[in-house]
Design a protein around this motif. Structure first.
Motif, PDB file in Angstrom:
ATOM      1  N   VAL A 112       2.953  25.601  22.317  1.00 37.03           N
ATOM      2  CA  VAL A 112       3.408  25.785  20.937  1.00 37.03           C
ATOM      3  C   VAL A 112       3.052  24.581  20.061  1.00 37.03           C
ATOM      4  O   VAL A 112       2.547  24.750  18.953  1.00 37.03           O
ATOM      5  CB  VAL A 112       4.915  26.110  20.877  1.00 37.03           C
ATOM      6  N   PRO A 113       3.264  23.330  20.538  1.00 36.58           N
ATOM      7  CA  PRO A 113       2.786  22.200  19.729  1.00 36.58           C
ATOM      8  C   PRO A 113       1.286  22.256  19.453  1.00 36.58           C
ATOM      9  O   PRO A 113       0.843  21.943  18.346  1.00 36.58           O
ATOM     10  CB  PRO A 113       3.161  20.987  20.581  1.00 36.58           C
ATOM     11  N   ARG A 114       0.507  22.672  20.445  1.00 35.00           N
ATOM     12  CA  ARG A 114      -0.937  22.794  20.233  1.00 35.00           C
ATOM     13  C   ARG A 114      -1.239  23.906  19.227  1.00 35.00           C
ATOM     14  O   ARG A 114      -2.173  23.804  18.412  1.00 35.00           O
ATOM     15  CB  ARG A 114      -1.629  23.063  21.567  1.00 35.00           C
ATOM     16  N   THR A 115      -0.448  24.959  19.251  1.00 36.33           N
ATOM     17  CA  THR A 115      -0.607  26.058  18.302  1.00 36.33           C
ATOM     18  C   THR A 115      -0.468  25.559  16.872  1.00 36.33           C
ATOM     19  O   THR A 115      -1.273  25.892  15.991  1.00 36.33           O
ATOM     20  CB  THR A 115       0.429  27.155  18.597  1.00 36.33           C
ATOM     21  N   ALA A 116       0.558  24.754  16.632  1.00 34.05           N
ATOM     22  CA  ALA A 116       0.752  24.177  15.297  1.00 34.05           C
ATOM     23  C   ALA A 116      -0.388  23.237  14.939  1.00 34.05           C
ATOM     24  O   ALA A 116      -0.877  23.225  13.797  1.00 34.05           O
ATOM     25  CB  ALA A 116       2.086  23.441  15.242  1.00 34.05           C
ATOM     26  N   GLN A 117      -0.836  22.455  15.909  1.00 29.90           N
ATOM     27  CA  GLN A 117      -1.932  21.508  15.665  1.00 29.90           C
ATOM     28  C   GLN A 117      -3.212  22.236  15.287  1.00 29.90           C
ATOM     29  O   GLN A 117      -4.003  21.747  14.467  1.00 29.90           O
ATOM     30  CB  GLN A 117      -2.169  20.646  16.902  1.00 29.90           C
ATOM     31  N   ASN A 118      -3.444  23.412  15.870  1.00 30.63           N
ATOM     32  CA  ASN A 118      -4.633  24.192  15.531  1.00 30.63           C
ATOM     33  C   ASN A 118      -4.687  24.514  14.040  1.00 30.63           C
ATOM     34  O   ASN A 118      -5.768  24.625  13.453  1.00 30.63           O
ATOM     35  CB  ASN A 118      -4.660  25.498  16.331  1.00 30.63           C
ATOM     36  N   ILE A 119      -3.537  24.706  13.432  1.00 32.96           N
ATOM     37  CA  ILE A 119      -3.482  25.006  11.999  1.00 32.96           C
ATOM     38  C   ILE A 119      -3.653  23.735  11.175  1.00 32.96           C
ATOM     39  O   ILE A 119      -4.501  23.658  10.278  1.00 32.96           O
ATOM     40  CB  ILE A 119      -2.162  25.698  11.641  1.00 32.96           C
ATOM     41  N   SER A 120      -2.858  22.715  11.479  1.00 30.18           N
ATOM     42  CA  SER A 120      -2.871  21.503  10.657  1.00 30.18           C
ATOM     43  C   SER A 120      -4.181  20.727  10.792  1.00 30.18           C
ATOM     44  O   SER A 120      -4.675  20.161   9.809  1.00 30.18           O
ATOM     45  CB  SER A 120      -1.679  20.607  11.010  1.00 30.18           C
ATOM     46  N   PHE A 121      -4.750  20.691  11.997  1.00 36.08           N
ATOM     47  CA  PHE A 121      -5.996  19.947  12.199  1.00 36.08           C
ATOM     48  C   PHE A 121      -7.117  20.499  11.327  1.00 36.08           C
ATOM     49  O   PHE A 121      -7.826  19.747  10.645  1.00 36.08           O
ATOM     50  CB  PHE A 121      -6.410  19.996  13.670  1.00 36.08           C
ATOM     51  N   PHE A 122      -7.310  21.809  11.352  1.00 39.51           N
ATOM     52  CA  PHE A 122      -8.425  22.389  10.606  1.00 39.51           C
ATOM     53  C   PHE A 122      -8.183  22.357   9.101  1.00 39.51           C
ATOM     54  O   PHE A 122      -9.137  22.264   8.315  1.00 39.51           O
ATOM     55  CB  PHE A 122      -8.723  23.801  11.106  1.00 39.51           C
ATOM     56  N   ALA A 123      -6.920  22.420   8.681  1.00 38.47           N
ATOM     57  CA  ALA A 123      -6.624  22.262   7.255  1.00 38.47           C
ATOM     58  C   ALA A 123      -7.054  20.884   6.780  1.00 38.47           C
ATOM     59  O   ALA A 123      -7.609  20.729   5.681  1.00 38.47           O
ATOM     60  CB  ALA A 123      -5.135  22.463   7.014  1.00 38.47           C
ATOM     61  N   GLU A 124      -6.819  19.865   7.606  1.00 33.69           N
ATOM     62  CA  GLU A 124      -7.224  18.504   7.272  1.00 33.69           C
ATOM     63  C   GLU A 124      -8.747  18.347   7.374  1.00 33.69           C
ATOM     64  O   GLU A 124      -9.375  17.721   6.516  1.00 33.69           O
ATOM     65  CB  GLU A 124      -6.540  17.510   8.214  1.00 33.69           C
ATOM     66  N   TYR A 125      -9.336  18.928   8.394  1.00 36.03           N
ATOM     67  CA  TYR A 125     -10.780  18.772   8.609  1.00 36.03           C
ATOM     68  C   TYR A 125     -11.568  19.381   7.454  1.00 36.03           C
ATOM     69  O   TYR A 125     -12.621  18.861   7.067  1.00 36.03           O
ATOM     70  CB  TYR A 125     -11.187  19.411   9.929  1.00 36.03           C
ATOM     71  N   ALA A 126     -11.075  20.497   6.928  1.00 35.48           N
ATOM     72  CA  ALA A 126     -11.777  21.152   5.826  1.00 35.48           C
ATOM     73  C   ALA A 126     -11.925  20.224   4.635  1.00 35.48           C
ATOM     74  O   ALA A 126     -12.915  20.316   3.878  1.00 35.48           O
ATOM     75  CB  ALA A 126     -11.031  22.422   5.412  1.00 35.48           C
ATOM     76  N   MET A 127     -10.975  19.312   4.450  1.00 37.19           N
ATOM     77  CA  MET A 127     -11.053  18.355   3.338  1.00 37.19           C
ATOM     78  C   MET A 127     -12.266  17.437   3.478  1.00 37.19           C
ATOM     79  O   MET A 127     -12.861  17.018   2.481  1.00 37.19           O
ATOM     80  CB  MET A 127      -9.780  17.519   3.288  1.00 37.19           C
ATOM     81  N   SER A 128     -12.632  17.129   4.710  1.00 37.40           N
ATOM     82  CA  SER A 128     -13.737  16.186   4.940  1.00 37.40           C
ATOM     83  C   SER A 128     -15.097  16.803   4.663  1.00 37.40           C
ATOM     84  O   SER A 128     -16.102  16.089   4.601  1.00 37.40           O
ATOM     85  CB  SER A 128     -13.697  15.678   6.387  1.00 37.40           C
ATOM     86  N   LEU A 129     -15.156  18.123   4.493  1.00 40.57           N
ATOM     87  CA  LEU A 129     -16.430  18.790   4.274  1.00 40.57           C
ATOM     88  C   LEU A 129     -16.828  18.796   2.800  1.00 40.57           C
ATOM     89  O   LEU A 129     -17.945  19.202   2.453  1.00 40.57           O
ATOM     90  CB  LEU A 129     -16.361  20.228   4.798  1.00 40.57           C
ATOM     91  N   GLN A 130     -15.927  18.379   1.934  1.00 43.49           N
ATOM     92  CA  GLN A 130     -16.223  18.333   0.500  1.00 43.49           C
ATOM     93  C   GLN A 130     -17.123  17.133   0.186  1.00 43.49           C
ATOM     94  O   GLN A 130     -17.125  16.129   0.899  1.00 43.49           O
ATOM     95  CB  GLN A 130     -14.923  18.246  -0.294  1.00 43.49           C
ATOM     96  N   ASP A 131     -17.863  17.253  -0.893  1.00 50.57           N
ATOM     97  CA  ASP A 131     -18.735  16.160  -1.350  1.00 50.57           C
ATOM     98  C   ASP A 131     -19.705  15.711  -0.253  1.00 50.57           C
ATOM     99  O   ASP A 131     -19.908  14.524  -0.026  1.00 50.57           O
ATOM    100  CB  ASP A 131     -17.888  14.968  -1.810  1.00 50.57           C
ATOM    101  N   HIS A 132     -20.286  16.681   0.415  1.00 43.86           N
ATOM    102  CA  HIS A 132     -21.271  16.378   1.452  1.00 43.86           C
ATOM    103  C   HIS A 132     -22.646  16.281   0.788  1.00 43.86           C
ATOM    104  O   HIS A 132     -23.283  17.301   0.498  1.00 43.86           O
ATOM    105  CB  HIS A 132     -21.238  17.468   2.517  1.00 43.86           C
ATOM    106  N   ILE A 133     -23.072  15.065   0.559  1.00 41.16           N
ATOM    107  CA  ILE A 133     -24.324  14.824  -0.156  1.00 41.16           C
ATOM    108  C   ILE A 133     -25.373  14.245   0.794  1.00 41.16           C
ATOM    109  O   ILE A 133     -25.102  13.315   1.553  1.00 41.16           O
ATOM    110  CB  ILE A 133     -24.112  13.847  -1.330  1.00 41.16           C
ATOM    111  N   ILE A 134     -26.570  14.810   0.747  1.00 38.43           N
ATOM    112  CA  ILE A 134     -27.713  14.273   1.488  1.00 38.43           C
ATOM    113  C   ILE A 134     -28.736  13.808   0.448  1.00 38.43           C
ATOM    114  O   ILE A 134     -29.289  14.615  -0.317  1.00 38.43           O
ATOM    115  CB  ILE A 134     -28.326  15.334   2.420  1.00 38.43           C
ATOM    116  N   ASP A 135     -28.963  12.509   0.418  1.00 44.56           N
ATOM    117  CA  ASP A 135     -29.841  11.949  -0.603  1.00 44.56           C
ATOM    118  C   ASP A 135     -31.288  11.928  -0.120  1.00 44.56           C
ATOM    119  O   ASP A 135     -31.574  11.561   1.024  1.00 44.56           O
ATOM    120  CB  ASP A 135     -29.385  10.524  -0.946  1.00 44.56           C
ATOM    121  N   HIS A 136     -32.192  12.342  -1.005  1.00 45.93           N
ATOM    122  CA  HIS A 136     -33.616  12.359  -0.724  1.00 45.93           C
ATOM    123  C   HIS A 136     -34.317  11.662  -1.884  1.00 45.93           C
ATOM    124  O   HIS A 136     -33.793  11.603  -2.993  1.00 45.93           O
ATOM    125  CB  HIS A 136     -34.099  13.801  -0.556  1.00 45.93           C
ATOM    126  N   GLU A 137     -35.506  11.143  -1.654  1.00 51.50           N
ATOM    127  CA  GLU A 137     -36.184  10.385  -2.706  1.00 51.50           C
ATOM    128  C   GLU A 137     -36.467  11.233  -3.944  1.00 51.50           C
ATOM    129  O   GLU A 137     -36.524  10.724  -5.065  1.00 51.50           O
ATOM    130  CB  GLU A 137     -37.485   9.787  -2.174  1.00 51.50           C
TER     131      GLU A 137
END
Length: 490
Positions: A112-137
């Motif tokens: 059950v603790p892992r079940t809750a973590q499955n929700i909270s972890f991915f909610a947090e991880y999704a935040m890190s996918l914003q502003d994903h910039i790859i710079d090219h010349e």
């Protein structure tokens, strides 16, 4: 129709679907009984095409608003969902135990603790996918993880609570709306998750649960032309059927399937730790896709190691999963029990030697003794096919090359475990074993950011961390030529 509920282990649980933010009953129902002692857990609504179409329509309607929230808008709702799961830890644990026979203490302290973590972890991880910039010349690449649409999530009965949220977490965090098809042999905690999500503020239609038999509800769901994604955990044979349906509409599919994983013990290993890990393969009555069911032992330590495993086996008490000292509970269903027993009887008839177990336990109708076979050929059915019960095989090897060849000698490639005290040797063997996950001197350690999935017929794709979002999102690159706008901006 009036909502139908049942009292399960003292917890009131709805037996109806959750569609568009409300309970929906079906005229047809299927019986659900506890594998612990056959207790009647209620008659569950059996959905079909009508209920699936209703759920798809609800999910489509809810998608634009949920997607528009963005990761930052969805996160507070999903965090509240995770807290709601933890607040009902004991209720969820009791119902999961009654419904599929898994250990009560294991559910309370781990699942059950892992079940809750499955929700909270991915909610947090999704935040890190914003502003994903790859710079090219010449250009700036702005990589966007856009929600894909409606996702169908089809989950298994061996750990429905935890494995369902393993899919729900990233699917919702990505901005998709979902339809969960729970396992008919253990549907109840998925029903409870719908209530908890609703109480947390997950909008109507974002999370839907359609119960039913696979051939009816499941078939109607995977054949819906409106799906954007299909995620399935279960048998390879069922995955082939789902894959055919997905192919007709070019719907991306992810699947985590069966395994026949090796557990390799080298002569230089910590044998006590390895012996404890061998008997852990009997947990959940062996109904674990990741279990190392083929024990491969270096010949020079066979006698010593076998004795250590025998001693460790004394901990593995077969009994009522509600009791604290129980380590092996019942098999899930009479049909599955007959399947496991059939494998055992055929292995005996083919000349396999039973080191221990090999028969029904006297605890109850669905309880089977932890079993170990030796003297089985590498091409024997018991060596090649997933039994999904408390049944292991014991084989020996003389060289690392032989160990690798035997480890890779099945069609599967889900996981593997290796014990060795020599790092170079361990990494040399591990690098050549075909498996999605290979544990070295440990077992069942799962980091949610790490990739997880199977090779060969053990699955398609990987989940975990960015790999989950690679599947649940439509990834778009906006490539903008530098200096092409008035004022010189990017």
């Amino acid at each position: 129709m009036t909502e139908v509920t049942s009292s399960v282990a003292g917890v009131e649980v709805s037996l109806d679907h959750w569609i568009g933010g409300k309970r929906v009953s079906s005229s047809e129902r299927f019986q659900n009984n506890s594998p612990i002692d056959g207790t009647d857990l209620g008659a569950v609504s059996a959905g079909g095409k009508a209920e699936v179409e209703m759920a798809v329509e609800a999910a489509i309607s809810a998608f634009p608003e949920w997607a528009a929230l963005g990761a930052e808008g969805r996160k507070p709702i999903l965090d509240k969902f995770a807290r709601g799961i933890l607040a009902r830890n004991e209720d969820l644990a009791k119902v999961e135990c009654a419904d599929n026979g898994s250990l009560l203490m294991g559910n309370i302290h781990r699942l059950v603790p892992r079940t809750a973590q499955n929700i909270s972890f991915f909610a947090e991880y999704a935040m890190s996918l914003q502003d994903h910039i790859i710079d090219h010349e010449e250009v700036t690449n702005d990589v966007r993880y856009d929600p894909s649409g409606v996702a169908a999530l089809i989950t298994p009965w061996n750990a429905p609570l935890m494995l369902t949220t393993w899919k729900i977490g990233p699917a919702l965090a990505a901005g998709n709306t979902i339809i969960v098809k729970p396992p008919e042999w253990a549907p109840l905690t998925c029903s409870m998750l719908a209530d908890i999500a609703h109480e947390a503020g997950v909008p109507a239609g974002v999370l839907n649960v359609v119960q039913g038999i696979g051939e009816d509800a499941g078939d109607a769901l995977v054949n819906s032309p409106e799906l954007a994604r299909i995620s399935f955990t279960g048998s390879t044979d069922t995955a082939k059927i789902i894959g055919q349906a997905a192919a007709r509409t070019i719907t991306p599919m992810s699947s985590e399937l069966g395994g026949k994983s090796p557990l390799i013990v080298c002569s230089d290993a910590n044998l006590d730790a390895a012996a404890q890990t061998v008997v852990m393969q009997y947990m959940n009555a062996g109904q674990v896709c990741l279990a190392g069911t083929r024990i491969l032992v270096e010949s020079s330590i066979e006698a010593e190691f076998l004795e250590k495993v025998r001693r460790a086996l004394g901990q593995m008490v077969v009994g009522d999963p509600r009791e604290a000292n129980t380590r092996i509970g019942p098999l899930i269903h009479p049909e599955h029990f007959a399947r496991v027993a059939g494998f055992v009887e055929r292995a005996k008839a083919a000349g396999g030697e039973v080191l221990w177990g090999g028969a029904t336990s006297d605890v109850g109708d669905l309880y089977f003794q932890p079993t170990m076979f030796t003297n089985v050929g590498l091409d024997a059915e018991i060596s090649q096919c997933e039994v999904f019960g408390p049944v292991l095989t014991w084989q020996t090897f003389d060289t690392d090359e032989e160990a690798i060849a035997v480890a890779n000698g099945t069609q599967y490639g889900l996981a593997g475990t290796l014990f060795s005290g020599n790092e170079d040797r361990a990494m040399r063997i591990a690098s050549r074993v075909v498996a999605g996950t290979l544990w070295v001197n440990c077992y069942f350690v799962r980091d949610l950011s790490a990739p997880f999935g199977g090779s060969r017929i053990s699955g398609i794709g990987r989940e975990g961390g960015s790999h989950s979002f690679d599947f649940y999102c439509d990834i778009k690159n906006i490539a903008v030529r530098k200096g092409s706008f008035a004022g010189g901006g990017n």
